[in-house]
Design a protein around this motif. Sequence first.
Motif, mmCIF file in Angstrom:
data_model
loop_
_atom_site.group_PDB
_atom_site.id
_atom_site.type_symbol
_atom_site.label_atom_id
_atom_site.label_comp_id
_atom_site.label_asym_id
_atom_site.label_seq_id
_atom_site.Cartn_x
_atom_site.Cartn_y
_atom_site.Cartn_z
ATOM 1 N N SER A 80 -5.444 -4.833 -2.962
ATOM 2 C CA SER A 80 -6.584 -4.951 -3.864
ATOM 3 C C SER A 80 -6.248 -5.937 -4.977
ATOM 4 N N PHE A 95 -13.911 -1.543 0.444
ATOM 5 C CA PHE A 95 -12.948 -2.645 0.540
ATOM 6 C C PHE A 95 -12.271 -2.660 1.904
ATOM 7 N N GLN A 99 -12.294 -5.476 4.973
ATOM 8 C CA GLN A 99 -11.056 -6.068 5.474
ATOM 9 C C GLN A 99 -10.910 -5.886 6.981
#
Length: 150
Positions: A80, A95, A99
Motif C-alpha cells: 500500500s 485495493f 491488484q
Amino acid sequence: MNLNPMFSRRSRRPMAEINLVPFIDVMLVLLVIFMITTPLLTQGVKIDLPQTESKAIPPDQKEPLIVTVDSTGNFYLNISAKPNQPITPRALSTFVSGQLTDGSAEQQRPVLVRGDKNANYGKIVEAMVLLQQAGAKSVGLITQPSELTK
C-alpha cells in the motif's frame, strides 16, 4: 339393457393403485430445501496450510501481497502507499481486488497472511475471508521456522 352408469348392476371393485403425485410433490419440495440449505452449512475458508520445510517464493513470480494482522487486530498491507499504517477492511478488500485483476490469470500474484501469534484468531480468519472475497484463488499463511528446525 340399461346404459345409465349409475344403475349398472356390476359392482365396482376398489382401485388398488397408489396415487404417487403427492409423494413426488413432497420429494421435490424436500429436494429444493436441501439444495438451498446445504451450501449454507458448508461455508469455510480455503487455505494452504504452511508446511514445516517450506520453499522460498521463486524469483520469477510476482511480489506477493502480504496482509499482516498485528496483536491488536489491525490490518497492514505490504504494497500500500503507507505500509506501516493500518488499513480498514473495506480499503484492504478494494485495493487487493484491484491488484489481483491486473495481470494475467495464469500467474496470479500470491496472497499471504502473516498473523501475530497473540492476534485474535477471528481477525486472521477475517483477513483471509476478505482476501478470498477480493478474488484470491488461494491464501497462504506465513510462519517462522521453529527453533527445532534451525
